[in-house]
Motif scaffolding. Structure first.
Motif, PDB file in Angstrom:
ATOM      1  N   GLU A 121      77.564  47.254  58.751  1.00 12.46           N
ATOM      2  CA  GLU A 121      78.402  46.308  59.483  1.00 12.46           C
ATOM      3  C   GLU A 121      79.458  46.991  60.343  1.00 12.46           C
ATOM      4  O   GLU A 121      80.004  46.383  61.266  1.00 12.46           O
ATOM      5  CB  GLU A 121      79.080  45.346  58.507  1.00 12.46           C
ATOM      6  N   ALA A 122      79.753  48.258  60.061  1.00 16.48           N
ATOM      7  CA  ALA A 122      80.731  48.984  60.879  1.00 16.48           C
ATOM      8  C   ALA A 122      80.236  49.167  62.303  1.00 16.48           C
ATOM      9  O   ALA A 122      81.031  49.414  63.218  1.00 16.48           O
ATOM     10  CB  ALA A 122      81.030  50.350  60.254  1.00 16.48           C
ATOM     11  N   PHE A 123      78.897  49.029  62.492  1.00 15.65           N
ATOM     12  CA  PHE A 123      78.317  49.215  63.820  1.00 15.65           C
ATOM     13  C   PHE A 123      77.894  47.889  64.447  1.00 15.65           C
ATOM     14  O   PHE A 123      77.127  47.864  65.401  1.00 15.65           O
ATOM     15  CB  PHE A 123      77.102  50.148  63.741  1.00 15.65           C
ATOM     16  N   HIS A 124      78.371  46.768  63.913  1.00 13.24           N
ATOM     17  CA  HIS A 124      77.978  45.452  64.418  1.00 13.24           C
ATOM     18  C   HIS A 124      79.017  44.908  65.388  1.00 13.24           C
ATOM     19  O   HIS A 124      80.220  45.124  65.225  1.00 13.24           O
ATOM     20  CB  HIS A 124      77.804  44.463  63.262  1.00 13.24           C
ATOM     21  N   ASP A 125      78.541  44.177  66.427  1.00 12.67           N
ATOM     22  CA  ASP A 125      79.460  43.516  67.350  1.00 12.67           C
ATOM     23  C   ASP A 125      79.925  42.195  66.753  1.00 12.67           C
ATOM     24  O   ASP A 125      79.627  41.877  65.591  1.00 12.67           O
ATOM     25  CB  ASP A 125      78.798  43.299  68.716  1.00 12.67           C
ATOM     26  N   LEU A 126      80.658  41.400  67.539  1.00 12.37           N
ATOM     27  CA  LEU A 126      81.215  40.154  67.032  1.00 12.37           C
ATOM     28  C   LEU A 126      80.137  39.151  66.652  1.00 12.37           C
ATOM     29  O   LEU A 126      80.382  38.223  65.867  1.00 12.37           O
ATOM     30  CB  LEU A 126      82.142  39.539  68.085  1.00 12.37           C
ATOM     31  N   ALA A 133      76.830  51.245  71.455  1.00  7.26           N
ATOM     32  CA  ALA A 133      78.083  51.805  71.976  1.00  7.26           C
ATOM     33  C   ALA A 133      79.141  51.865  70.869  1.00  7.26           C
ATOM     34  O   ALA A 133      79.888  52.841  70.760  1.00  7.26           O
ATOM     35  CB  ALA A 133      78.581  50.963  73.144  1.00  7.26           C
ATOM     36  N   LEU A 134      79.198  50.825  70.036  1.00  7.70           N
ATOM     37  CA  LEU A 134      80.139  50.824  68.916  1.00  7.70           C
ATOM     38  C   LEU A 134      79.773  51.914  67.913  1.00  7.70           C
ATOM     39  O   LEU A 134      80.644  52.594  67.360  1.00  7.70           O
ATOM     40  CB  LEU A 134      80.126  49.453  68.241  1.00  7.70           C
ATOM     41  N   PHE A 135      78.480  52.103  67.675  1.00 12.27           N
ATOM     42  CA  PHE A 135      77.978  53.154  66.788  1.00 12.27           C
ATOM     43  C   PHE A 135      78.477  54.519  67.257  1.00 12.27           C
ATOM     44  O   PHE A 135      79.038  55.303  66.486  1.00 12.27           O
ATOM     45  CB  PHE A 135      76.447  53.098  66.775  1.00 12.27           C
ATOM     46  N   ALA A 136      78.320  54.783  68.580  1.00  8.76           N
ATOM     47  CA  ALA A 136      78.753  56.076  69.124  1.00  8.76           C
ATOM     48  C   ALA A 136      80.260  56.225  69.034  1.00  8.76           C
ATOM     49  O   ALA A 136      80.779  57.303  68.736  1.00  8.76           O
ATOM     50  CB  ALA A 136      78.290  56.208  70.581  1.00  8.76           C
ATOM     51  N   GLY A 137      80.998  55.112  69.259  1.00  6.02           N
ATOM     52  CA  GLY A 137      82.451  55.183  69.203  1.00  6.02           C
ATOM     53  C   GLY A 137      82.973  55.472  67.807  1.00  6.02           C
ATOM     54  O   GLY A 137      83.901  56.259  67.634  1.00  6.02           O
ATOM     55  N   VAL A 138      82.368  54.831  66.791  1.00  7.07           N
ATOM     56  CA  VAL A 138      82.797  55.054  65.410  1.00  7.07           C
ATOM     57  C   VAL A 138      82.551  56.507  65.006  1.00  7.07           C
ATOM     58  O   VAL A 138      83.389  57.151  64.375  1.00  7.07           O
ATOM     59  CB  VAL A 138      82.077  54.087  64.454  1.00  7.07           C
ATOM     60  N   LEU A 139      81.393  57.040  65.393  1.00  5.04           N
ATOM     61  CA  LEU A 139      81.096  58.438  65.061  1.00  5.04           C
ATOM     62  C   LEU A 139      82.084  59.369  65.744  1.00  5.04           C
ATOM     63  O   LEU A 139      82.570  60.331  65.142  1.00  5.04           O
ATOM     64  CB  LEU A 139      79.662  58.790  65.485  1.00  5.04           C
ATOM     65  N   SER A 140      82.395  59.079  67.024  1.00  5.78           N
ATOM     66  CA  SER A 140      83.320  59.927  67.773  1.00  5.78           C
ATOM     67  C   SER A 140      84.699  59.937  67.131  1.00  5.78           C
ATOM     68  O   SER A 140      85.335  60.987  66.998  1.00  5.78           O
ATOM     69  CB  SER A 140      83.409  59.438  69.221  1.00  5.78           C
ATOM     70  N   MET A 141      85.187  58.749  66.715  1.00  6.01           N
ATOM     71  CA  MET A 141      86.514  58.663  66.090  1.00  6.01           C
ATOM     72  C   MET A 141      86.578  59.446  64.788  1.00  6.01           C
ATOM     73  O   MET A 141      87.640  59.897  64.383  1.00  6.01           O
ATOM     74  CB  MET A 141      86.876  57.199  65.836  1.00  6.01           C
ATOM     75  N   ASN A 142      85.426  59.602  64.119  1.00  6.85           N
ATOM     76  CA  ASN A 142      85.401  60.330  62.854  1.00  6.85           C
ATOM     77  C   ASN A 142      84.944  61.775  63.020  1.00  6.85           C
ATOM     78  O   ASN A 142      84.682  62.466  62.036  1.00  6.85           O
ATOM     79  CB  ASN A 142      84.485  59.610  61.857  1.00  6.85           C
ATOM     80  N   GLY A 143      84.840  62.235  64.281  1.00 12.63           N
ATOM     81  CA  GLY A 143      84.492  63.621  64.541  1.00 12.63           C
ATOM     82  C   GLY A 143      83.065  63.982  64.165  1.00 12.63           C
ATOM     83  O   GLY A 143      82.794  65.119  63.775  1.00 12.63           O
ATOM     84  N   LEU A 144      82.127  63.022  64.283  1.00 11.62           N
ATOM     85  CA  LEU A 144      80.748  63.256  63.896  1.00 11.62           C
ATOM     86  C   LEU A 144      79.816  63.138  65.092  1.00 11.62           C
ATOM     87  O   LEU A 144      80.005  62.265  65.945  1.00 11.62           O
ATOM     88  CB  LEU A 144      80.302  62.238  62.830  1.00 11.62           C
ATOM     89  N   THR A 145      78.814  64.005  65.150  1.00  5.38           N
ATOM     90  CA  THR A 145      77.747  63.814  66.121  1.00  5.38           C
ATOM     91  C   THR A 145      76.693  62.907  65.495  1.00  5.38           C
ATOM     92  O   THR A 145      76.659  62.717  64.271  1.00  5.38           O
ATOM     93  CB  THR A 145      77.099  65.148  66.495  1.00  5.38           C
ATOM     94  N   GLU A 146      75.834  62.346  66.350  1.00  2.76           N
ATOM     95  CA  GLU A 146      74.787  61.465  65.821  1.00  2.76           C
ATOM     96  C   GLU A 146      73.870  62.235  64.880  1.00  2.76           C
ATOM     97  O   GLU A 146      73.467  61.718  63.833  1.00  2.76           O
ATOM     98  CB  GLU A 146      73.991  60.863  66.980  1.00  2.76           C
ATOM     99  N   GLU A 147      73.549  63.487  65.246  1.00  2.00           N
ATOM    100  CA  GLU A 147      72.651  64.279  64.404  1.00  2.00           C
ATOM    101  C   GLU A 147      73.276  64.540  63.036  1.00  2.00           C
ATOM    102  O   GLU A 147      72.610  64.432  61.999  1.00  2.00           O
ATOM    103  CB  GLU A 147      72.330  65.615  65.102  1.00  2.00           C
ATOM    104  N   ALA A 148      74.580  64.879  63.038  1.00  2.90           N
ATOM    105  CA  ALA A 148      75.256  65.161  61.764  1.00  2.90           C
ATOM    106  C   ALA A 148      75.326  63.909  60.898  1.00  2.90           C
ATOM    107  O   ALA A 148      75.129  63.972  59.678  1.00  2.90           O
ATOM    108  CB  ALA A 148      76.657  65.705  62.030  1.00  2.90           C
ATOM    109  N   TYR A 149      75.601  62.763  61.522  1.00  2.00           N
ATOM    110  CA  TYR A 149      75.698  61.517  60.748  1.00  2.00           C
ATOM    111  C   TYR A 149      74.349  61.159  60.137  1.00  2.00           C
ATOM    112  O   TYR A 149      74.264  60.792  58.958  1.00  2.00           O
ATOM    113  CB  TYR A 149      76.191  60.379  61.641  1.00  2.00           C
ATOM    114  N   LEU A 150      73.278  61.245  60.944  1.00  2.00           N
ATOM    115  CA  LEU A 150      71.955  60.875  60.436  1.00  2.00           C
ATOM    116  C   LEU A 150      71.515  61.822  59.322  1.00  2.00           C
ATOM    117  O   LEU A 150      70.879  61.402  58.350  1.00  2.00           O
ATOM    118  CB  LEU A 150      70.934  60.879  61.576  1.00  2.00           C
ATOM    119  N   ALA A 151      71.866  63.115  59.463  1.00  2.00           N
ATOM    120  CA  ALA A 151      71.512  64.065  58.406  1.00  2.00           C
ATOM    121  C   ALA A 151      72.255  63.731  57.116  1.00  2.00           C
ATOM    122  O   ALA A 151      71.680  63.764  56.019  1.00  2.00           O
ATOM    123  CB  ALA A 151      71.845  65.490  58.859  1.00  2.00           C
ATOM    124  N   ALA A 152      73.551  63.387  57.238  1.00  2.00           N
ATOM    125  CA  ALA A 152      74.327  63.022  56.054  1.00  2.00           C
ATOM    126  C   ALA A 152      73.805  61.723  55.440  1.00  2.00           C
ATOM    127  O   ALA A 152      73.717  61.589  54.208  1.00  2.00           O
ATOM    128  CB  ALA A 152      75.804  62.872  56.427  1.00  2.00           C
TER     129      ALA A 152
END
Length: 615
Positions: A121-126, A133-152
């Protein structure tokens, strides 16, 4: 300095010299100094390494909750290292489970991974839909790349499958659930009042050597911290802006390049009325159109607020006139009544000159900071003191007189202003006495050079030094003890007499009835803690309990009025979440046992020095 180096390096003799130096580096094997060989492995789990950057990310997540609660976590503090240790321990545990999951051949398919991401739900719109875009923004705010997040995420899912497979147990029996639910969901109602210590007992006075004995058991609480004095240079672009020259032509050019900035556009107070047909609009205009009579609200508008085909006629009309009918692009016909006109204006160049000059000087000063950093480097390298550097470069040397690592001055009456620059005090307490620090670029855009001039070591204070503070602390502590005894005595009398209000009437205390309370909850009364609720759950109806208030300055007196048994039906027990909490408890226990076993099966080593270096 950098400019001079670049100019010098362009001459052929210097080029030859640089080639000789470069060849000597190659010959001596020093060429690979440009390769970063710093080991960033903070822990090794079997054959798997944990990088310091992963620990930094886990640490930031670890302390975010503390910081959101207003708890400051200073780098290098005991709390910081405790949190870093907790984060590292969790990383080690997760890595061990991931290794075990891999040994068992547990894999996560791409469809499962996509579903997990889309279901977060952290990546869901209203509208509740996945928003990339929200998915990319949340990862950016937490200092994560998409590859690192998916691996984790893949590792997390694999661990969950591993633990889930080990805890495939049937649900607990309804009888067990009912008994646990009966304990957890039982409620209690009480009368609660807060009685200040000061109305229960007078302030006590220590006698004989009582204060000294009390102080001897608490000496560490009164230790004088380490204090440091320093001279320092702290320079921002604003500090050197006045010394930067700006050509008159640059100011004029800046003015000419921003025409919209100096122009206040014409505005009009208008009322708009919409008609379905042109005929109806024309009839209204011919009949003496009055927008206010039609209930239209007045709005101030600029020409750019309207479409060009509408803005032209509206802004060509004079105050008191009507513009229209005008065809609306959205359908229908519009008529505008012009109530008032506010003429536009233009700020002349002479009035704007001072502000523009200041902006240009500041912009140039930001560039000049690079040259200033080079000059500071040169002077520090030459062994100059901060005073010598300040004189040579026309800077202000500032003084810091006996300040602790938290910014508290040794002299409480000190009026010195300690810079709020991030990392300033850290640098002061990192330096060595008599040595000038390297040039540091601060997080807020300044340049900092520090010279520690004096270090006063931390030491134990004597009672005479802190007598006033110690007496106040002793009185507060002793009065609380005596007040608790007095409140217990009065409460015991209330049990036999039957009225708390009567027993504490002299104190002017109001007793209020709580709503139904559950174990561990708070009664919702100011200065009353969960400790009072715990005491009530150990009492019987009619009993009176006494506990300390939240701020430690009062006694909380509470009488248990009623016990409300829980609904012991099986359905109620299941709905209460008891069954799920029991299952999760079993999962945690199994995971802890498995992690302990894996720590014996796989070697784990930690670079504690690297942890201390970064945290």
């Amino acid at each position: 300095m950098l400019t001079k180096l670049r100019e010098s390096a362009s001459s052929w003799p210097v080029k030859v010299l640089l080639c000789i130096v470069a060849l000597s580096f190659v010959g001596w094997g020093v060429g690979d100094i440009f390769i970063d060989r710093g080991d960033t492995t903070v822990a090794a789990v079997g054959s798997t390494d944990i990088d310091i950057r992963d620990l930094q990310t886990a640490y930031r997540n670890q302390i975010r909750g503390l910081q959101n609660s207003g708890i400051r976590v200073d780098p290098g503090s005991d709390l910081s290292r405790l949190q870093a240790g907790t984060a590292l321990d969790r990383l080690v545990g997760d890595t061990l489970l991931a290794i075990q999951a891999d040994d068992f051949g547990i894999t996560i398919g791409s469809d499962t991974l996509k579903a997990a991401v889309a279901g977060n739900e952290a990546f869901h719109d209203l509208n509740g839909a996945f928003d990339r875009a929200l998915f990319a923004g949340v990862l950016s705010m937490n200092g994560l790349t998409e590859e690192a997040y998916l691996a984790a995420l893949e590792s997390d899912l694999a661990r969950n499958q591993l633990i889930g497979g080990l805890v495939a147990a049937p649900p607990p029996a309804d009888g067990l659930l009912s008994r646990i639910a009966g304990y957890r969901l039982e409620e209690r109602i009480a009368l609660v009042g807060v009685v200040p210590d000061e109305v229960l007992v007078p302030p006590p006075s220590p006698g004989g050597d009582e204060l000294q004995r009390w102080f001897d058991g608490r000496k560490d609480a009164y230790r004088a911290p380490e204090y440091r004095s320093a001279r320092f240079l702290l320079v921002y672009p604003e500090d050197i802006a006045d010394s930067v020259a700006v050509a008159p032509g640059e100011v004029q050019a800046a003015y000419d390049s921003q025409p919209g900035r100096w122009r206040v556009p014409e505005r009009r107070l208008v009322r708009q009325v919409r008609f379905e047909t042109r005929e109806a609009a024309e009839e209204a205009v011919a009949g003496g159109f009055d927008a206010s009579a039609d209930g239209a609200g007045a709005r101030w508008l600029e020409r750019t607020d309207l479409l060009e085909e509408i803005g032209g006629p509206v802004f060509d009309a004079a105050a008191g006139e009507v513009a229209g009918p005008l065809q609306s692009p959205l359908g229908g016909w519009l008529v505008y009544g012009i109530d008032e006109v506010a003429a536009g204006s233009v700020t002349p160049f002479e009035e704007a000159r001072a502000a523009l000059e200041a902006e240009l000087r500041l912009a140039e000063a930001r560039y000049a900071m690079f040259d200033l950093a080079g000059d500071l480097d040169d002077h520090v390298a030459s062994g100059a003191s901060t005073g010598d550097i300040a004189s040579a470069l026309g800077l202000e040397e500032r003084l810091l007189d006996r300040v602790s690592s938290t910014g508290a001055p040794a002299d409480p009456a000190s009026l010195q202003v300690i810079p709020a620059t991030p990392g300033f005090l850290d640098e002061v307490f990192r330096g060595e006495e008599g040595l000038v620090s390297t040039v540091l670029e601060t997080e807020d855009g300044g340049l900092l050079v520090v010279e520690v001039t004096d270090i006063v070591p931390a030491r134990a204070r004597t009672l005479d030094e802190v007598r006033r503070e110690a007496v106040e602390d002793w009185q507060r502590e002793r009065r609380a003890e005596l007040a608790a005894i007095e409140a217990e005595r009065l409460a015991a009398g209330a049990v036999s007499a039957g009225s708390l209000e009567d027993a504490f009437r002299f104190a002017g205390v109001f007793f209020e009835e709580t709503g139904p309370l559950m174990r561990g909850s708070r009664p919702g009364i100011a200065n009353v803690t969960a400790a009072t609720v715990s005491a009530l759950f150990a009492a019987w109806p009619g009993d009176v309990v006494v506990t300390r208030s939240a701020d430690g300055s009062a006694q909380v007196v509470a009488r248990l009025v009623d016990i409300v048994p829980a609904d012991l039906s099986a359905a109620s027990a299941q709905d209460s979440g008891v069954g799920e909490s029991l299952r999760q408890g079993v999962v945690r226990d199994v995971a802890d046992l498995l992690s302990a076993h894996l720590r014996e099966a796989y070697p784990v080593s930690v670079d504690q020095g690297l942890v201390e270096q970064y945290f």
